[in-house]
Design an enzyme around this catalytic site. Structure first.
Site, PDB file in Angstrom:
ATOM      1  N   ASP A   1       0.838  -1.194   0.000  1.00 34.00           N
ATOM      2  CA  ASP A   1       0.000   0.000   0.000  1.00 34.00           C
ATOM      3  C   ASP A   1       0.881   1.255   0.000  1.00 34.00           C
ATOM      4  O   ASP A   1       1.834   1.352   0.777  1.00 34.00           O
ATOM      5  CB  ASP A   1      -0.899  -0.021   1.240  1.00 34.00           C
ATOM      6  CG  ASP A   1      -1.845   1.160   1.299  1.00 34.00           C
ATOM      7  OD1 ASP A   1      -2.658   1.308   0.385  1.00 34.00           O
ATOM      8  OD2 ASP A   1      -1.747   1.925   2.279  1.00 34.00           O
TER       9      ASP A   1
ATOM     10  N   GLU B   1       1.846  -0.328  -5.137  1.00 33.22           N
ATOM     11  CA  GLU B   1       0.945   0.774  -5.463  1.00 33.22           C
ATOM     12  C   GLU B   1       1.872   1.984  -5.640  1.00 33.22           C
ATOM     13  O   GLU B   1       2.319   2.571  -4.658  1.00 33.22           O
ATOM     14  CB  GLU B   1      -0.059   1.018  -4.333  1.00 33.22           C
ATOM     15  CG  GLU B   1      -1.090   2.065  -4.684  1.00 33.22           C
ATOM     16  CD  GLU B   1      -2.075   2.321  -3.550  1.00 33.22           C
ATOM     17  OE1 GLU B   1      -3.232   2.671  -3.853  1.00 33.22           O
ATOM     18  OE2 GLU B   1      -1.692   2.187  -2.375  1.00 33.22           O
TER      19      GLU B   1
END
Length: 777
Positions: free
Chosen positions: A350, A386
């Site tokens: 993330d 990401e």
């Protein structure tokens, strides 16, 4: 308090380690003046002992308790200067969770005592709070080591190649919560996630890897608790080495490992969405739960020259100081733990850019990425970034080093915009569906570096993408101000659900168009749980706090006929992807001629005239209809002769699309047409025999907003008997085919008449008109 025997212990490994004779405790803190180990009874409410860790080696505080056993609950109190203006926030009144804790007992209960300062003080965090937080804190639990990865009784890891990987993003609880065939006691748990009904569904789809939203222990934000909501997604961790206990059922701590083993038995890999960019301790006004009280300056990035405040590259109040050697050690130790002891196969990071920042911004050669790349265990994992964060210069899609795959939001936005009917996207669309070589073709990277997705946990579900033009997040209690306004969505004429059959038919077509684009593009496709069955969040594009039917997958398929048809269509697409390697190439298309194919390119872009697209057509902003011819044969592989034509019409009107000349293929079988619900077929002999076919240089009537796939499985037309790529010759072949069929089926049709018409066809110029030919095999 009880008396405990204390030995010096050793500084490594960090955490609480049972060696069969006792438990060694080791905690890193560079700035602490003293550290106390606090032991609790099984309820976690009564403190049994406070044991000073008097040994201090290489900034590690450590001791060994020979009388301690697995199951013991514990925490730490760390003492040192409380100088928030200088970034030092030690407060011995606050019980702290061991960042290396292998299990967590209890949960954190919001109370003012959790804060290191007096929340009612005018000086805010510059004040000092003396209340004990232990009764409101979760505690660490001493555990034994997990199973050996070499245990012969464990199933082998699937080791699915990237080129064959199909990702399925899911929430542990949300996937099974409403499934009617999962036992009620298992719904919402790790056991329920790996239950037989869920596994059968994933296998029937062709999913090869499940990507789980965060499973680290996480905290519900205080403002959500006050509203009666929870943090459903889980992107708010306070520990890293243990599964979230709320997802555990009757089998307890081993349940996560059993889940992984069951997925591996089913041939499905497990990938974790991991959050190492921030913690639940939040901004300078957040609670003191673990890292802040252990060593704030080491664990967090503070503002240069004003260490009271944190660098916030995440939008969550703080950012972990990954470049610090001990913080990087914690993260890499954690990743190895989840791979070796818990059995997972990879990680999606993330806001990965925040892990790869240096003082002057992102750099692909940063210490963290270098450490992962050289690690003998982690370098073999599936690594997904990401590739952005919320900091300055926080967008670097395509710039991660070899060995990494990346979420490709350029694919998402372009595909959404194209099928919405936006102008000027044809060129970009072509780049995205062929693997985004402009982003990833460097340093030996392959098309599989692109993780293609149209929807994700964050944003509209697929059904909502074609049903809502604006977000509807009122249930979140933030007056619809949360969530992005940049959805690139279209409601097909009516906002929200409707009984209008024409609107619903168009929505179904649009969903199929986007699924077909996703699953037949180069790169690694990622589906979101429930999209294949028409799941809706009723227009909520930020359902992070909706732990209810808004977020849970609805297995009832309320729009029964439509939803089952969409599920069947998704299964068919993934079957095509598995069967035909041209949809999952391991190298980028080059647009160059492949010699064995007699002058044809590996990919040829087609205009509606059936000819190769010219430069001016790529630049024309109004074009929303085009096609392309795919060759499965390469210079090195001459065994696979399937060729495909894909036709795309994002326009709101029909288009007569001429198929290319016979040099590309004489007869084309329609695999599916999203405008014709009954056109797609499973791969069965019976259905292949009844499939419609179309001849070269004839018109295919392309309906509005449709995706068509045509297959040619016949040998290429022998070009030695005619001029290479001659449209006149292809027209002659079509005429000859028609005349042969006429002779077979029209009574009284003589051979002499046939020869006369055939001679005329050799000199006649081809006519471009709407007259298409359907024949049966």
């Amino acid at each position: 308090m009880a008396q405990w025997t204390v030995w010096p212990g050793v500084p490594y490994p960090l955490g609480a380690t049972w060696d069969g004779y006792g438990v060694n405790f080791a905690l890193f803190s560079a700035g602490a003046e003293r550290v106390e180990l606090c032991l609790f009874d099984s309820s976690g409410q009564h403190e049994q002992a406070r044991i000073p860790l008097s040994e201090y080696t290489d900034q590690i505080w450590h001791a060994c308790l020979p009388e301690c056993r697995p199951g013991q609950l514990y925490g730490y109190r760390v003492y040192g200067p409380y100088e928030p203006a200088n970034g030092r926030r030690f407060n011995g009144n606050k019980l702290l969770i061991d960042p290396y804790a292998r299990a967590i007992a209890g949960r954190i209960h919001w109370h003012d005592a959790l804060f290191g300062y007096r929340t009612d003080s005018l000086h805010k965090d510059l004040s000092f709070d003396r209340r004990d937080s232990a009764r409101y804190m979760a505690k660490g639990v001493v555990t034994t080591s997990g199973p050996s990865p070499c245990d012969e009784n464990l199933p082998q890891r699937p080791h699915t190649p990237w080129s064959q990987t199909v990702l399925y993003e899911a929430h542990v609880a949300g996937l099974s919560r409403r499934h009617p065939h999962v036992p009620a006691s298992q719904r919402g748990t790790y056991a329920g996630l790996a239950s037989e009904p869920i596994l059968r569904h994933l296998q029937s789809l062709g999913v090869t890897a499940i990507e789980l939203l965060p499973v680290f222990p996480f905290l519900d934000e205080q403002h959500l608790v006050q509203k009666g909501l929870t943090n459903y997604w889980g992107y708010n961790p306070f520990a890293f080495f243990t599964p979230h206990s709320a997802y555990m059922g009757e089998t307890g701590g081993a349940e996560f490992q059993l889940m992984v083993h069951r997925f591996h038995e089913a041939g499905i890999e497990v990938i974790l969405d991991v959050v190492f960019n921030h913690t639940a301790e939040g901004s300078h006004l957040g609670p003191t739960l673990s890292l802040r009280g252990i060593d704030n300056l080491s664990y967090y990035l503070t503002v240069p020259g004003n260490a009271r405040y944190y660098m916030d590259h995440t939008g969550c109040g703080n950012t972990l100081n990954i470049p610090h050697p001990r913080v990087m050690q914690m993260v890499t130790d954690c990743l190895r733990y989840w791979m070796t002891e818990m059995g997972v196969d990879g990680f999606r990071f993330d806001l990965a850019l925040s892990l790869a920042r240096l003082p002057n911004g992102y750099h692909p050669g940063c210490p963290f990425l270098s450490a992962i790349g050289q690690d003998p265990i982690l370098s073999r994992a599936k690594l997904i970034a990401e590739p952005w964060d919320l900091g300055l210069g926080g967008y670097h899609v395509g710039r991660f080093p070899p060995g990494w795959a990346e979420w490709n939001d350029r694919f998402r936005d372009t595909v959404r915009g194209f099928w919405r009917g936006d102008y000027g996207l044809v060129s970009d669309f072509a780049t995205r569906v062929t693997g985004s070589s402009d982003l990833f073709k460097h340093d030996g990277r392959r098309p599989q570096a692109s993780i293609n997705f149209i929807t994700a946990h964050d944003g509209f579900a697929l059904h909502d993408l074609v049903s809502y033009t604006v977000k509807h997040n009122e249930a979140n209690g933030e007056d619809n101000h949360d969530g992005t306004d940049h959805n690139i969505s279209w409601n097909c004429g009516v906002e929200g659900e409707t009984a209008d059959q024409r609107v619903n038919a168009l929505r179904q077509r649009q969903k199929k168009n986007m699924l077909a684009t996703l699953l037949l593009s180069q790169g690694v496709p990622m589906l979101v749980a429930g999209d294949e069955m028409g799941r809706t969040q009723h227009g909520n594009n930020n359902a992070y706090c909706q732990d209810n039917t808004v977020s849970w997958v609805d297995w009832s398929m309320s729009r029964a006929e439509e939803d089952r048809a969409l599920l069947d269509f998704t299964r068919m697409l993934l079957s095509l992807r598995r069967r035909y390697a041209v949809f999952r190439r391991t190298t980028f298309f080059t647009g160059a001629v492949v010699p064995p194919l007699g002058g044809l390119k590996d990919v040829t872009w087609l205009s509606v005239s059936g000819c190769e697209m010219q430069a001016e057509e790529w630049r024309a902003p109004f074009i929303r209809c085009f096609g392309f011819h795919l060759n499965s044969m390469t210079d090195t592989d001459h065994t696979d002769h399937e060729r495909f034509i894909i036709l795309l019409n994002a326009h709101d009107g029909p288009v007569d699309f001429f198929l290319p000349a016979v040099a590309y293929g004489q007869r084309w079988t329609r695999v599916f047409d999203t405008a014709r619900p009954d056109s797609h077929r499973p791969d069965s002999q019976e259905s292949q025999e009844s499939a419609e076919t179309f001849l070269a240089s004839t018109v295919y009537p392309l309906e509005p907003r449709s995706f068509v796939l045509l297959l040619c499985e016949q040998p290429l037309y022998d070009q030695t008997q005619s001029e290479n790529n001659s449209h006149h010759n292809s027209h002659h072949l079509v005429c000859k085919t028609v005349l042969n069929r006429s002779r077979q089926h029209i009574p009284g049709y003589s051979r002499q008449q046939h020869k006369k018409i055939l001679r005329k066809s050799r000199t006649q110029q081809p006519r471009r008109e709407r007259s298409w030919i359907k024949v049966k095999h």
